[in-house]
Design a protein around this motif. Structure first.
Motif, PDB file in Angstrom:
ATOM      1  N   PRO A 196      66.696  48.109  42.886  1.00 29.84           N
ATOM      2  CA  PRO A 196      67.707  49.156  43.096  1.00 29.84           C
ATOM      3  C   PRO A 196      67.599  50.253  42.034  1.00 29.84           C
ATOM      4  N   LEU A 197      67.714  51.484  42.487  1.00 28.72           N
ATOM      5  CA  LEU A 197      67.616  52.632  41.595  1.00 28.72           C
ATOM      6  C   LEU A 197      68.975  53.040  41.052  1.00 28.72           C
ATOM      7  N   LYS A 198      68.949  53.626  39.888  1.00 26.27           N
ATOM      8  CA  LYS A 198      70.136  54.133  39.204  1.00 26.27           C
ATOM      9  C   LYS A 198      70.891  55.116  40.099  1.00 26.27           C
ATOM     10  N   VAL A 199      72.205  55.035  40.070  1.00 27.13           N
ATOM     11  CA  VAL A 199      73.019  56.039  40.746  1.00 27.13           C
ATOM     12  C   VAL A 199      72.783  57.364  40.009  1.00 27.13           C
ATOM     13  N   GLY A 200      72.407  58.402  40.736  1.00 30.39           N
ATOM     14  CA  GLY A 200      72.134  59.697  40.115  1.00 30.39           C
ATOM     15  C   GLY A 200      70.669  59.921  39.790  1.00 30.39           C
ATOM     16  N   ILE A 201      69.806  59.030  40.219  1.00 32.29           N
ATOM     17  CA  ILE A 201      68.383  59.185  39.893  1.00 32.29           C
ATOM     18  C   ILE A 201      67.793  60.419  40.572  1.00 32.29           C
ATOM     19  N   ARG A 202      68.360  60.812  41.699  1.00 31.14           N
ATOM     20  CA  ARG A 202      67.910  62.039  42.371  1.00 31.14           C
ATOM     21  C   ARG A 202      68.066  63.224  41.428  1.00 31.14           C
ATOM     22  N   GLN A 203      69.205  63.304  40.762  1.00 31.83           N
ATOM     23  CA  GLN A 203      69.446  64.402  39.817  1.00 31.83           C
ATOM     24  C   GLN A 203      68.466  64.337  38.647  1.00 31.83           C
ATOM     25  N   ASP A 204      68.107  63.138  38.220  1.00 26.97           N
ATOM     26  CA  ASP A 204      67.129  62.982  37.141  1.00 26.97           C
ATOM     27  C   ASP A 204      65.772  63.553  37.561  1.00 26.97           C
ATOM     28  N   TYR A 254      63.721  47.413  50.041  1.00 25.03           N
ATOM     29  CA  TYR A 254      64.690  48.012  49.121  1.00 25.03           C
ATOM     30  C   TYR A 254      66.105  47.593  49.510  1.00 25.03           C
ATOM     31  N   LEU A 255      66.418  47.682  50.786  1.00 27.39           N
ATOM     32  CA  LEU A 255      67.761  47.312  51.238  1.00 27.39           C
ATOM     33  C   LEU A 255      68.066  45.842  50.943  1.00 27.39           C
ATOM     34  N   LYS A 256      67.067  44.977  51.067  1.00 31.62           N
ATOM     35  CA  LYS A 256      67.254  43.566  50.740  1.00 31.62           C
ATOM     36  C   LYS A 256      67.498  43.367  49.245  1.00 31.62           C
ATOM     37  N   ALA A 257      66.945  44.232  48.415  1.00 27.27           N
ATOM     38  CA  ALA A 257      67.112  44.120  46.959  1.00 27.27           C
ATOM     39  C   ALA A 257      68.508  44.542  46.503  1.00 27.27           C
ATOM     40  N   MET A 258      69.234  45.227  47.346  1.00 28.30           N
ATOM     41  CA  MET A 258      70.562  45.741  46.992  1.00 28.30           C
ATOM     42  C   MET A 258      71.616  44.641  47.126  1.00 28.30           C
ATOM     43  N   ARG A 259      71.606  43.720  46.170  1.00 33.12           N
ATOM     44  CA  ARG A 259      72.573  42.619  46.144  1.00 33.12           C
ATOM     45  C   ARG A 259      73.572  42.837  45.012  1.00 33.12           C
ATOM     46  N   ALA A 266      76.278  47.200  48.082  1.00 34.39           N
ATOM     47  CA  ALA A 266      75.613  46.078  48.741  1.00 34.39           C
ATOM     48  C   ALA A 266      76.010  46.004  50.216  1.00 34.39           C
ATOM     49  N   ILE A 267      77.270  46.279  50.512  1.00 35.56           N
ATOM     50  CA  ILE A 267      77.741  46.269  51.902  1.00 35.56           C
ATOM     51  C   ILE A 267      77.075  47.385  52.700  1.00 35.56           C
ATOM     52  N   ILE A 268      76.974  48.560  52.101  1.00 32.47           N
ATOM     53  CA  ILE A 268      76.307  49.685  52.774  1.00 32.47           C
ATOM     54  C   ILE A 268      74.852  49.329  53.072  1.00 32.47           C
ATOM     55  N   GLY A 310      75.594  42.890  41.856  1.00 32.14           N
ATOM     56  CA  GLY A 310      75.297  42.493  40.492  1.00 32.14           C
ATOM     57  C   GLY A 310      73.853  42.678  40.059  1.00 32.14           C
ATOM     58  N   THR A 311      72.966  43.007  40.986  1.00 32.19           N
ATOM     59  CA  THR A 311      71.559  43.233  40.630  1.00 32.19           C
ATOM     60  C   THR A 311      71.465  44.495  39.782  1.00 32.19           C
ATOM     61  N   ALA A 312      70.642  44.446  38.734  1.00 35.68           N
ATOM     62  CA  ALA A 312      70.485  45.604  37.851  1.00 35.68           C
ATOM     63  C   ALA A 312      69.816  46.756  38.586  1.00 35.68           C
ATOM     64  N   ARG A 313      70.331  47.945  38.351  1.00 35.05           N
ATOM     65  CA  ARG A 313      69.695  49.177  38.834  1.00 35.05           C
ATOM     66  C   ARG A 313      68.798  49.668  37.701  1.00 35.05           C
ATOM     67  N   ILE A 314      67.765  50.452  38.039  1.00 39.59           N
ATOM     68  CA  ILE A 314      66.850  50.940  37.005  1.00 39.59           C
ATOM     69  C   ILE A 314      66.728  52.459  37.035  1.00 39.59           C
ATOM     70  N   ASP A 315      66.368  53.000  35.862  1.00 40.58           N
ATOM     71  CA  ASP A 315      66.157  54.444  35.751  1.00 40.58           C
ATOM     72  C   ASP A 315      64.673  54.756  35.958  1.00 40.58           C
ATOM     73  N   LEU A 316      64.282  55.994  35.710  1.00 42.53           N
ATOM     74  CA  LEU A 316      62.897  56.417  35.929  1.00 42.53           C
ATOM     75  C   LEU A 316      61.885  55.664  35.069  1.00 42.53           C
ATOM     76  N   GLN A 317      62.319  55.151  33.928  1.00 51.25           N
ATOM     77  CA  GLN A 317      61.424  54.407  33.045  1.00 51.25           C
ATOM     78  C   GLN A 317      61.473  52.900  33.309  1.00 51.25           C
ATOM     79  N   GLY A 318      62.268  52.478  34.299  1.00 47.56           N
ATOM     80  CA  GLY A 318      62.382  51.064  34.619  1.00 47.56           C
ATOM     81  C   GLY A 318      63.387  50.315  33.769  1.00 47.56           C
ATOM     82  N   GLN A 319      64.201  51.052  33.012  1.00 50.26           N
ATOM     83  CA  GLN A 319      65.212  50.438  32.146  1.00 50.26           C
ATOM     84  C   GLN A 319      66.511  50.220  32.923  1.00 50.26           C
ATOM     85  N   PRO A 320      67.269  49.166  32.593  1.00 53.34           N
ATOM     86  CA  PRO A 320      68.541  48.919  33.278  1.00 53.34           C
ATOM     87  C   PRO A 320      69.476  50.121  33.169  1.00 53.34           C
ATOM     88  N   ALA A 321      70.114  50.423  34.294  1.00 54.90           N
ATOM     89  CA  ALA A 321      71.036  51.564  34.344  1.00 54.90           C
ATOM     90  C   ALA A 321      72.139  51.278  35.361  1.00 54.90           C
TER      91      ALA A 321
END
Length: 121
Positions: A35-43, A67-72, A93-95, A74-85
């Motif tokens: 899962p990608l960081k919320v706001g990664i598009r802006q980044d 990707y949709l399966k990975a959206m569980r 997850a419901i969406i 509590g799963t960590a989201r990541i930024d462009l460098q792969g760091q937790p965000a």
């Protein structure tokens, strides 16, 4: 090539989308997406990438079944460098679950007629 059976390895088609994905290998993983960081598009826009290209990459990447399966929850989201965000929320997850259901073939709720044997004897 010494042998007629030798063929060069097939290279993935070079597209602007693929090139953008390859710029951020710690973020975009086509085989095992996270899962990608919320706001990664802006980044990506802030990094100077064209809006149309970013939109194309984000849509194509985030609508993939893996990707949709990975959206569980509590799963960590990541930024462009792969760091937790952040983490995937229950609402996100419901969406994702609902999007996934739309992509999967729906089994008919109509019962199948019983099989009739054309030769009863």
């Amino acid at each position: 090539m010494d042998d007629l059976n030798d063929k060069p390895e097939a290279q993935p088609k070079r597209t602007p989308e693929r090139e953008l994905i390859e710029l951020y290998p710690n973020c975009f993983n086509l085989k095992k997406p996270r899962p990608l960081k919320v706001g990664i598009r802006q980044d990506l826009l802030a990094a100077g990438h064209a809006s149309k290209l970013v939109n194309s990459v984000m849509y194509g990447y985030c609508q993939r079944i893996a990707y949709l399966k990975a959206m569980r929850i509590g799963t960590a989201r990541i930024d462009l460098q792969g760091q937790p965000a952040g983490e995937v929320t229950e609402a996100a997850a419901i969406i994702a679950r609902d999007e996934l259901a739309l992509l999967r073939p729906v089994k008919s709720s109509k019962p199948k007629p019983p099989h009739r044997n054309p030769h009863p004897f």
